[in-house]
Design a protein around this motif. Structure first.
Motif, PDB file in Angstrom:
ATOM      1  N   MET A 173       0.828  -1.207   0.000  1.00  0.00           N
ATOM      2  CA  MET A 173       0.000   0.000   0.000  1.00  0.00           C
ATOM      3  C   MET A 173       0.863   1.257   0.000  1.00  0.00           C
ATOM      4  N   SER A 174       1.941   1.249   0.780  1.00  0.00           N
ATOM      5  CA  SER A 174       2.821   2.418   0.847  1.00  0.00           C
ATOM      6  C   SER A 174       3.469   2.691  -0.501  1.00  0.00           C
ATOM      7  N   ASN A 175       3.973   1.638  -1.142  1.00  0.00           N
ATOM      8  CA  ASN A 175       4.595   1.826  -2.460  1.00  0.00           C
ATOM      9  C   ASN A 175       3.591   2.347  -3.479  1.00  0.00           C
ATOM     10  N   GLU A 176       2.377   1.791  -3.464  1.00  0.00           N
ATOM     11  CA  GLU A 176       1.346   2.230  -4.407  1.00  0.00           C
ATOM     12  C   GLU A 176       1.013   3.709  -4.203  1.00  0.00           C
ATOM     13  N   LEU A 177       0.786   4.094  -2.962  1.00  0.00           N
ATOM     14  CA  LEU A 177       0.355   5.466  -2.675  1.00  0.00           C
ATOM     15  C   LEU A 177       1.468   6.470  -2.967  1.00  0.00           C
ATOM     16  N   LEU A 178       2.703   6.121  -2.631  1.00  0.00           N
ATOM     17  CA  LEU A 178       3.807   7.034  -2.892  1.00  0.00           C
ATOM     18  C   LEU A 178       4.111   7.131  -4.392  1.00  0.00           C
ATOM     19  N   ASP A 179       3.987   6.017  -5.110  1.00  0.00           N
ATOM     20  CA  ASP A 179       4.167   6.063  -6.566  1.00  0.00           C
ATOM     21  C   ASP A 179       3.086   6.927  -7.215  1.00  0.00           C
ATOM     22  N   LEU A 180       1.852   6.780  -6.732  1.00  0.00           N
ATOM     23  CA  LEU A 180       0.769   7.618  -7.247  1.00  0.00           C
ATOM     24  C   LEU A 180       1.048   9.096  -6.988  1.00  0.00           C
ATOM     25  N   ARG A 181       1.546   9.385  -5.796  1.00  0.00           N
ATOM     26  CA  ARG A 181       1.857  10.783  -5.457  1.00  0.00           C
ATOM     27  C   ARG A 181       2.900  11.340  -6.414  1.00  0.00           C
ATOM     28  N   ARG A 182       3.950  10.566  -6.692  1.00  0.00           N
ATOM     29  CA  ARG A 182       4.997  11.029  -7.608  1.00  0.00           C
ATOM     30  C   ARG A 182       4.442  11.279  -9.011  1.00  0.00           C
ATOM     31  N   MET A 183       3.650  10.307  -9.507  1.00  0.00           N
ATOM     32  CA  MET A 183       3.103  10.451 -10.860  1.00  0.00           C
ATOM     33  C   MET A 183       2.201  11.667 -10.964  1.00  0.00           C
ATOM     34  N   ILE A 184       1.316  11.833  -9.998  1.00  0.00           N
ATOM     35  CA  ILE A 184       0.353  12.933 -10.067  1.00  0.00           C
ATOM     36  C   ILE A 184       1.042  14.279  -9.922  1.00  0.00           C
ATOM     37  N   SER A 190      -0.639   9.487   1.003  1.00  0.00           N
ATOM     38  CA  SER A 190       0.799   9.269   0.837  1.00  0.00           C
ATOM     39  C   SER A 190       1.544   9.650   2.118  1.00  0.00           C
ATOM     40  N   LYS A 191       0.977  10.556   2.896  1.00  0.00           N
ATOM     41  CA  LYS A 191       1.570  10.892   4.198  1.00  0.00           C
ATOM     42  C   LYS A 191       1.137   9.887   5.259  1.00  0.00           C
ATOM     43  N   ASN A 192      -0.138   9.519   5.225  1.00  0.00           N
ATOM     44  CA  ASN A 192      -0.640   8.578   6.230  1.00  0.00           C
ATOM     45  C   ASN A 192       0.068   7.234   6.168  1.00  0.00           C
ATOM     46  N   CYS A 193       0.381   6.769   4.948  1.00  0.00           N
ATOM     47  CA  CYS A 193       1.011   5.455   4.837  1.00  0.00           C
ATOM     48  C   CYS A 193       2.379   5.441   5.504  1.00  0.00           C
ATOM     49  N   VAL A 194       3.093   6.560   5.460  1.00  0.00           N
ATOM     50  CA  VAL A 194       4.393   6.636   6.135  1.00  0.00           C
ATOM     51  C   VAL A 194       4.209   6.613   7.645  1.00  0.00           C
ATOM     52  N   ILE A 195       3.245   7.365   8.137  1.00  0.00           N
ATOM     53  CA  ILE A 195       3.000   7.424   9.581  1.00  0.00           C
ATOM     54  C   ILE A 195       2.561   6.062  10.114  1.00  0.00           C
ATOM     55  N   VAL A 196       1.649   5.386   9.400  1.00  0.00           N
ATOM     56  CA  VAL A 196       1.181   4.068   9.836  1.00  0.00           C
ATOM     57  C   VAL A 196       2.307   3.042   9.760  1.00  0.00           C
ATOM     58  N   SER A 197       3.121   3.113   8.718  1.00  0.00           N
ATOM     59  CA  SER A 197       4.245   2.178   8.585  1.00  0.00           C
ATOM     60  C   SER A 197       5.222   2.332   9.744  1.00  0.00           C
ATOM     61  N   ALA A 216      10.935   7.779   1.602  1.00  0.00           N
ATOM     62  CA  ALA A 216       9.619   8.403   1.447  1.00  0.00           C
ATOM     63  C   ALA A 216       9.575   9.755   2.155  1.00  0.00           C
ATOM     64  N   ARG A 217      10.143   9.815   3.348  1.00  0.00           N
ATOM     65  CA  ARG A 217      10.184  11.090   4.072  1.00  0.00           C
ATOM     66  C   ARG A 217      10.983  12.138   3.294  1.00  0.00           C
ATOM     67  N   GLU A 218      12.103  11.718   2.714  1.00  0.00           N
ATOM     68  CA  GLU A 218      12.934  12.646   1.960  1.00  0.00           C
ATOM     69  C   GLU A 218      12.185  13.167   0.734  1.00  0.00           C
ATOM     70  N   TYR A 219      11.471  12.263   0.038  1.00  0.00           N
ATOM     71  CA  TYR A 219      10.715  12.705  -1.139  1.00  0.00           C
ATOM     72  C   TYR A 219       9.635  13.704  -0.737  1.00  0.00           C
ATOM     73  N   LEU A 220       8.872  13.359   0.289  1.00  0.00           N
ATOM     74  CA  LEU A 220       7.800  14.261   0.718  1.00  0.00           C
ATOM     75  C   LEU A 220       8.359  15.615   1.159  1.00  0.00           C
TER      76      LEU A 220
END
Length: 265
Positions: free
Chosen positions: A74-85, A214-221, A244-248
């Motif tokens: 889920m984290s990879n999916e959400l962060l990849d979506l964030r990058r693409m969008i 994309s932020k929540n997935c990092v916090i939950v992880s 992920a933190r560095e990208y955000l």
């Protein structure tokens, strides 16, 4: 006067004393046989309890690693979506465009509807006073991720249908200067405008949702990492969140550091 016991009394006393060694022998024999038997039974019971505990621990680690795999997905999916969008939103559009987001964001591939599910056995390891809230956080992330992918699928279908509408509505003509231009009728143009408005209304909240999750997935992880480090000495993988933190951070999203705020055991 001297009292002399009769013969029957004397015989009774003698017979009773004859039984004492036999009774003592029986008691000593019982202890001699019972104590080792008790110790053996207790040892076997302890070994059984130890094996049961080891088996429970093994199953708990298996379930924790299953949660790890799904959270990582889920984290990879959400962060990849964030990058693409975010990359798509950098595309230039006409400042007067009333529907800029649907114009910038293309059909997103790889977002087929494949729900992520957790069963009770996988999450029961977190059923404790300290970690019960993590169950809610994981489940909420799962539900929001699944809902997001359903809506992204709808966006993809609407976007493809809109592209087909444009292709079938346009008529290529050559103007007086010799240039080829595409023309559409007023009716088709109105239909296209309506569809673009609908797609804009769909994608705009989805962009906000992707940004939030994309932020929540990092916090939950990271909450998962803290929990498993407290429950298990070893044998359960942690989710790496530094990248992920560095990208955000590069796109202006500074996440709070919760590593020191967790209550000590």
């Amino acid at each position: 006067m001297t009292l002399v016991p009769d013969q029957m009394t004397v015989d009774t006393i003698i017979n009773w004393w004859d039984l004492v060694p036999a009774a003592i022998g029986a008691i000593v024999g019982a202890f001699a046989g019972g104590v080792p038997a008790y110790l053996i039974a207790k040892r076997q019971s302890n070994e059984t309890l130890k094996r049961d505990a080891e088996e429970r621990l093994r199953h708990d680690k298996i379930n924790a690693n299953r949660v790890f795999s799904k959270l990582l997905q889920m984290s990879n999916e959400l962060l990849d979506l964030r990058r693409m969008i975010e990359d798509m939103l950098e595309r230039p559009v006409d400042p007067e465009d009333r529907f800029p987001n649907q114009r910038r964001v293309s059909v997103i591939v790889g977002t087929e509807i494949t729900p992520v599910e957790f069963d009770a056995a996988e999450l029961q390891i977190f059923v404790s006073e300290r970690h019960v809230e993590l169950i809610n956080e994981i489940d909420l992330l799962r539900r929001r991720r699944n809902a997001l992918f359903v809506q992204l699928n709808e966006f993809r279908e609407r976007k493809i249908a809109h592209s087909q509408l444009i292709a079938t509505s346009q008529e290529l003509v050559v103007d007086d200067s010799g240039s080829t231009v595409a023309r559409v009728t007023k009716a088709d143009h109105a239909r296209m405008q309506f569809e673009e408005a609908q797609i804009e209304a769909l994608i705009t909240p989805l962009i906000a949702m992707v940004r939030e999750e994309s932020k929540n997935c990092v916090i939950v992880s990271e909450a998962f990492n803290r929990a498993v480090s407290e429950i298990f000495d070893q044998g359960v993988q942690a989710i790496a969140t530094e990248e992920a933190r560095e990208y955000l951070k590069t796109i202006g999203e500074e996440l709070p550091d919760l590593s020191d705020s967790a209550e000590k055991p």
